[in-house]
Design an enzyme around this catalytic site. Structure first.
Site, PDB file in Angstrom:
ATOM      1  N   GLY A   1      -4.154  -2.821 -10.637  1.00 21.84           N
ATOM      2  CA  GLY A   1      -5.119  -3.916 -10.718  1.00 21.84           C
ATOM      3  C   GLY A   1      -4.476  -5.226 -11.132  1.00 21.84           C
ATOM      4  O   GLY A   1      -3.293  -5.290 -11.476  1.00 21.84           O
TER       5      GLY A   1
ATOM      6  N   GLY B   1      -3.323  -7.425 -13.383  1.00 24.00           N
ATOM      7  CA  GLY B   1      -3.038  -7.376 -14.809  1.00 24.00           C
ATOM      8  C   GLY B   1      -2.842  -8.735 -15.443  1.00 24.00           C
ATOM      9  O   GLY B   1      -2.979  -8.885 -16.651  1.00 24.00           O
ATOM     10  N   ARG B   2      -2.487  -9.728 -14.633  1.00 29.92           N
ATOM     11  CA  ARG B   2      -2.330 -11.084 -15.170  1.00 29.92           C
ATOM     12  C   ARG B   2      -2.789 -12.149 -14.172  1.00 29.92           C
ATOM     13  O   ARG B   2      -2.334 -13.286 -14.214  1.00 29.92           O
ATOM     14  CB  ARG B   2      -0.883 -11.327 -15.586  1.00 29.92           C
TER      15      ARG B   2
ATOM     16  N   LYS C   1      -2.449 -17.130 -12.029  1.00 28.71           N
ATOM     17  CA  LYS C   1      -1.533 -16.074 -12.441  1.00 28.71           C
ATOM     18  C   LYS C   1      -0.923 -16.463 -13.786  1.00 28.71           C
ATOM     19  O   LYS C   1      -0.274 -17.510 -13.894  1.00 28.71           O
ATOM     20  CB  LYS C   1      -0.430 -15.872 -11.406  1.00 28.71           C
TER      21      LYS C   1
ATOM     22  N   ARG D   1      -2.303 -19.731  -7.327  1.00 24.99           N
ATOM     23  CA  ARG D   1      -1.938 -19.259  -5.994  1.00 24.99           C
ATOM     24  C   ARG D   1      -3.132 -19.405  -5.050  1.00 24.99           C
ATOM     25  O   ARG D   1      -4.291 -19.316  -5.482  1.00 24.99           O
ATOM     26  CB  ARG D   1      -1.508 -17.796  -6.043  1.00 24.99           C
TER      27      ARG D   1
ATOM     28  N   ARG E   1      -4.809  -6.277  -0.832  1.00 24.10           N
ATOM     29  CA  ARG E   1      -3.536  -5.569  -0.712  1.00 24.10           C
ATOM     30  C   ARG E   1      -3.750  -4.169  -0.143  1.00 24.10           C
ATOM     31  O   ARG E   1      -4.864  -3.642  -0.183  1.00 24.10           O
ATOM     32  CB  ARG E   1      -2.895  -5.434  -2.106  1.00 24.10           C
TER      33      ARG E   1
ATOM     34  N   ASP F   1       1.216  -2.003  -3.578  1.00 26.97           N
ATOM     35  CA  ASP F   1       0.293  -2.967  -4.185  1.00 26.97           C
ATOM     36  C   ASP F   1       0.801  -4.398  -4.068  1.00 26.97           C
ATOM     37  O   ASP F   1       0.100  -5.338  -4.458  1.00 26.97           O
ATOM     38  CB  ASP F   1       0.044  -2.623  -5.661  1.00 26.97           C
TER      39      ASP F   1
ATOM     40  N   ASP G   1       3.530 -11.874  -3.993  1.00 26.83           N
ATOM     41  CA  ASP G   1       4.112 -11.478  -5.273  1.00 26.83           C
ATOM     42  C   ASP G   1       5.624 -11.710  -5.312  1.00 26.83           C
ATOM     43  O   ASP G   1       6.418 -10.808  -5.019  1.00 26.83           O
ATOM     44  CB  ASP G   1       3.790 -10.017  -5.611  1.00 26.83           C
TER      45      ASP G   1
END
Length: 492
Positions: free
Chosen positions: A92, A94-95, A118, A181, A188, A259, A269
């Site tokens: 998931g 997370g940040r 982010k 972003r 994903r 992910d 990412d």
């Protein structure tokens, strides 16, 4: 003062049927004493915003995580995935927190773009992490996102970067930052894996329908196929094209977990990424990748493996027609090969297709690899091969290179266009400027001393990677020897 008025923005609802099964409301934790590091004019224009939008009195608070504009709702999404080839279960955001999807109001491009912070603090999926991003990694993501866009490679974008004196613990104490972003969607492969693994048939089916709505109709033919098959076929095609782009420009992602794979075929990412300096197919850019799973040359096969995991998740909806998913999946190898060869021919300046082209390409790559030649500079100088542009690079392999060059020159002279036209085409696909790791380290070092001008300068240079920029000539030089010693990890 800007005339931009965030109260007039139109926010779209993208996953209303899934609600908090997918996206859990979560408040950001704003950065103390935030400061603008940089903003992207190009992304602002994509949003239909004026380039001075950031001067609005509330903008810094919003994009450092301390406030929301009318219509925004910050949420974290749940997903699962395979990490380094092993099922990791629920993961998931997370940040990361999505602020919503804003209608662009433009007559071309996407009708809506999602904004995501982010580094704005912990979420329900932080797994004991602090939910923060450090300035070092945030600069890398901000600049690489925009560099990839400049190279014409599908990618998430970066609208803004905000710094703070707040300290967070990584390998050492570092200061925090928040990147905003931007993408049409941050869905994903792992989102689909999550609902398949939890056995939530209805949610998976709805997610497929939501994802299909993101694609142009011409990518989803034939319409008679089941939705899951249509989606997989489109994702396979986009992923094949994306990985061909990466291999052509020498980009190493570093953490190609499921992910970290975009359903829209976007580069997603940016952690321990690297653009190759010396051409080394076995290069591993992530020192956490002890087995070399994500080495540069393995990226095409890893992408296919990841697509197989997506197909496996979608098979839950296709119990009687799994053969159709297998057929869609089988499209990847030929699509990748076609896309890769098309990019190689373009980089070589070839318009037509000859049977010997694959051998010509492989022999050139062998020269680059055996001599550990700089990937970007060698391709760029190839445009001037007949004027001796490559002589200085190839001095150690003079005999082999001369034999290859003779074959190559004969091949290009068989093309119908003038040499000057071919040269211009080659320079338009072989970049002169890329975000080299050692250059990013220098930009980061300045920023850590509160000098953000190098970030902005680098951003403007990377927006035009194919152009001659005399004022930035130093950025196109061979990297220093110490650059090879820079280590990158998943926290980079």
């Amino acid at each position: 003062m800007t005339r931009f008025d965030p109260a007039h923005l139109h926010w779209l609802e993208r996953h209303p049927a899934l609600g908090d099964i997918l996206a859990v409301p979560c408040a950001a934790q704003g950065l103390p004493q935030p400061t603008w590091v940089a903003t992207s004019d190009a992304v602002a224009e994509q949003l239909g915003w004026p380039i001075d939008w950031w001067q609005h009195p509330s903008a810094l608070a919003v994009f450092s995580g301390s406030a929301l504009w009318p219509g925004m709702l910050s949420v974290a999404t749940v997903y699962s995935g395979h990490q380094f080839g092993v099922w990791a279960g629920q993961l998931g955001d997370g940040r990361a927190l999505s602020l919503g999807t804003v209608k662009t109001g433009l007559s071309h491009g996407w009708d809506g773009l999602e904004l995501q912070l982010k580094g704005s603090g912990p979420t329900p999926f932080s797994r004991r992490g602090d939910g923060r991003a450090v300035l070092r990694s945030s600069i890398r993501e901000f600049l690489c996102s925009e560099a990839m866009a400049g190279l014409g490679i599908p990618t998430t974008r970066a609208l803004s970067l905000v710094a703070s004196p707040l300290q967070v613990q990584r390998e050492t104490l570092e200061t925090a930052a928040v990147v905003c972003r931007v993408a049409p969607s941050f869905l994903r492969f792992g989102h689909f894996e999550h609902f398949a693994a939890s056995g939530n048939h209805a949610a998976l089916q709805q997610l497929v329908l939501d994802a299909l709505a993101l694609f142009p109709p011409n990518e989803l033919l034939p319409e008679t196929d089941a939705p899951a098959v249509r989606l997989l076929r489109a994702v396979v095609a986009r992923t094949a094209a994306l990985i061909a782009d990466w291999q052509a420009v020498g980009f190493c992602h570093g953490v190609m977990n499921t992910d970290n794979m975009s359903i829209l075929g976007l580069s997603l990412d940016y952690g321990p990424f690297k653009f190759l300096d010396a051409f080394e197919p076995t290069h591993i850019c992530n020192h956490s990748d002890s087995w070399g799973r994500y080495a540069f040359a393995r990226q095409p096969s890893v992408a296919w493996w990841n697509l197989q995991r997506l197909a496996q998740a979608l098979a839950m909806l296709q119990e009687r027609d799994s053969d159709d998913l297998e057929a869609a999946l089988a499209l990847y190898p030929p699509l990748f090969e076609q896309a890769w060869m098309a990019r190689m021919r373009a980089k070589l300046g070839l318009v037509g297709s000859h049977d010997e082209d694959e051998m010509l390409v492989q022999a050139w790559l062998d020269l680059l690899s055996d001599g550990r030649l700089d990937h970007t500079l060698a391709w760029r100088k190839l445009a001037d091969i007949e004027a001796g542009g490559l002589d200085a690079l190839m001095h150690a392999q003079k005999v082999r290179f001369s034999a290859w060059a003779e074959r190559y020159v004969d091949r290009v002279r068989a093309e119908p266009e003038a040499a000057s036209t071919r040269r211009m085409r080659m320079l338009s696909v072989n970049p002169k400027y890329i975000p080299r790791t050692h250059q990013l380290e220098q930009v980061i070092a300045a920023a850590q001393l509160a000098d953000f001008e190098p970030v902005r300068k680098f951003l403007h240079m990377l927006a035009r990677p194919f152009d001659e920029q005399p004022e930035h000539e130093a950025y196109a030089a061979l990297p220093p020897l110490w650059a090879a010693e820079i280590a990158l990890s998943c926290s980079s």
